[in-house]
Design an enzyme around this catalytic site. Structure first.
Site, PDB file in Angstrom:
ATOM      1  N   ARG A 113       0.794  -1.197  -0.047  1.00 24.72           N
ATOM      2  CA  ARG A 113      -0.023   0.191   0.086  1.00 24.72           C
ATOM      3  C   ARG A 113       0.880   1.354   0.141  1.00 24.72           C
ATOM      4  NH1 ARG A 113      -5.324   1.262   3.313  1.00 24.72           N
ATOM      5  NH2 ARG A 113      -6.117  -0.117   1.990  1.00 24.72           N
ATOM      6  N   HIS A 162      -7.445   0.663  -6.566  1.00 24.62           N
ATOM      7  CA  HIS A 162      -7.480  -0.250  -5.207  1.00 24.62           C
ATOM      8  C   HIS A 162      -8.218  -1.438  -5.914  1.00 24.62           C
ATOM      9  CE1 HIS A 162      -7.768  -1.338  -1.269  1.00 24.62           C
ATOM     10  NE2 HIS A 162      -8.585  -0.505  -0.765  1.00 24.62           N
ATOM     11  N   GLN A 181     -10.070  -3.935  -3.399  1.00 25.46           N
ATOM     12  CA  GLN A 181     -11.283  -3.687  -2.971  1.00 25.46           C
ATOM     13  C   GLN A 181     -12.434  -3.953  -4.120  1.00 25.46           C
ATOM     14  OE1 GLN A 181     -12.016  -2.077   0.262  1.00 25.46           O
ATOM     15  NE2 GLN A 181     -13.992  -2.686  -0.420  1.00 25.46           N
ATOM     16  N   ASP A 229     -17.366   6.815  -1.588  1.00 24.69           N
ATOM     17  CA  ASP A 229     -16.054   6.752  -0.921  1.00 24.69           C
ATOM     18  C   ASP A 229     -15.732   8.194  -0.169  1.00 24.69           C
ATOM     19  OD1 ASP A 229     -13.654   6.072   0.139  1.00 24.69           O
ATOM     20  OD2 ASP A 229     -12.595   5.945  -1.626  1.00 24.69           O
ATOM     21  N   CYS A 277     -16.199   1.350   0.740  1.00 26.40           N
ATOM     22  CA  CYS A 277     -15.137   0.307   0.857  1.00 26.40           C
ATOM     23  C   CYS A 277     -14.640   0.644   2.412  1.00 26.40           C
ATOM     24  CB  CYS A 277     -13.961   0.758   0.024  1.00 26.40           C
ATOM     25  SG  CYS A 277     -13.373   2.514   0.014  1.00 26.40           S
ATOM     26  N   ARG A 322     -13.398  -8.847   1.588  1.00 26.91           N
ATOM     27  CA  ARG A 322     -11.977  -8.721   1.220  1.00 26.91           C
ATOM     28  C   ARG A 322     -11.018  -9.891   1.541  1.00 26.91           C
ATOM     29  NH1 ARG A 322      -9.812  -3.378   1.490  1.00 26.91           N
ATOM     30  NH2 ARG A 322      -7.747  -4.522   0.798  1.00 26.91           N
TER      31      ARG A 322
END
Ligand code: CP
Ligand code: NVA
Length: 311
Positions: free
Chosen positions: A109, A136, A139, A225, A265, A293
């Site tokens: 990340r 991402h 996700q 988001d 998310c 996830r």
């Protein structure tokens, strides 16, 4: 026949797997989830090690990869910028060469996509994008798996994106192009998606709406988001003003299909990008989404390390 080793498969963008490979990974995620719920031991990655490198904060990504890897029989090494030489300017290429000689898989990340690409190009083992400024993919892998669990195939469906033209939006757009669905995009002015950054082939799989409610009309899935992603904190106050009308509320859910799902998310800010009524309401599947996830990434790790398994 050549004795050359098979090329290493990375997962840096959603487009790194084909539609056919996604069909396999989604089926494996369902089976791996079934085994987990039944307490069935499944250790295909015994003796394999995952290195996780975090240059930004995380709850879900860390827990899902770490728990998931242990459940598959493997082990995990956790590194952050602050507690490794990565934070003291060791070149990313050198870090990649070293870490990938000692581990079997790396999850990163970080900030710019260029960093993960440089790491991957010097890594002997698969590299997974655990979030960059641009993408991402893990996700969206989990989100689409969650959609399939609740409603079946996402092909031909409409996903409304309300909010920032960020890493999540870019990845939804890549997924729409690859898996054959449409994204209705509504972003405040100045926060639009950049088609080149998102790496899209065309503008055929998305439509842009000025008014977020119009984007939600007829949608099968409404998603949003945070207004301010990690790394953009300096823009927080300006974003609060610009995004004030981009809050997914009951009026927006009302104009979506009656059986529309809501996803986020997480982490979420109730009263900013989503109302408490929506995220805690009957159409929200955010807790399944978060749990998935882990199941989806277990299937991804199995695929990257072992190929098409059918156990
Ligand atoms: N959704 C997500 O990636 O969460 P974390 O930042 O907690 O990992
Ligand atoms: N867009 C958000 C997602 C967090 C999981 C961020 O990048 O901070």
């Amino acid at each position: 026949m050549s004795n050359a080793p098979a090329p290493v498969r990375h997962y840096l963008e959603f487009t790194d797997l084909s539609a056919d490979e996604y069909a396999h990974v989604f089926a494996r995620a369902a089976e791996i989830k079934r085994k987990f719920k039944a307490y069935e031991k499944y250790h295909p990655l015994a003796d394999r090690t995952l290195a996780m490198i975090f240059e930004k904060a995380s709850t879900r990504t860390r827990v899902s990869f770490e728990a998931g890897m242990y459940q598959l029989g493997g082990s995990v090494v956790h590194l952050t910028t602050g507690d490794s030489q990565l934070g003291r300017s060791e070149p990313i290429e050198d870090s990649a060469r070293v870490i990938s000689r000692m581990t079997d898989l790396v999850m990163i990340r970080t900030y710019g996509q260029d960093k993960i690409e440089r790491f991957a190009s010097h890594s002997r083992v698969p590299v997974i994008n655990g979030l960059t400024n641009e993408f991402h993919p893990c996700q969206i892998l989990a989100d689409i798996f969650t959609y399939i669990e609740h409603r079946g195939s996402i092909q031909g469906k409409t996903v409304a994106w309300v909010g920032d033209g960020n890493n999540m939006a870019n990845t939804w757009l890549q997924a729409a192009e690859l898996l054959g669905f449409t994204v209705h995009l509504s972003t405040p002015s100045g926060y639009e998606v950049d088609q080149a950054v998102a790496g899209l082939r065309s503008a055929d799989s998305y439509k842009i709406f000025k008014d977020p409610e119009d984007a939600c009309r007829g949608a099968d899935l409404v998603t949003t988001d945070v207004w301010t992603s990690m790394g953009f904190e300096a823009e927080n106050e300006a974003r609060k003003k610009a995004f004030a009308d981009w809050c997914v509320d009951e009026a927006m859910m009302q104009v979506a299909k009656p059986d529309a799902l809501f996803m986020h998310c997480l982490p979420a800010h109730r009263g900013e990008e989503v109302s408490a009524e929506v995220i805690d309401g009957p159409q929200s599947v955010v807790w399944d989404e978060a749990e998935n996830r882990m199941h989806a990434q277990k299937a991804l790790m199995e695929f990257l390390l072992l190929g098409r398994v059918n156990a």
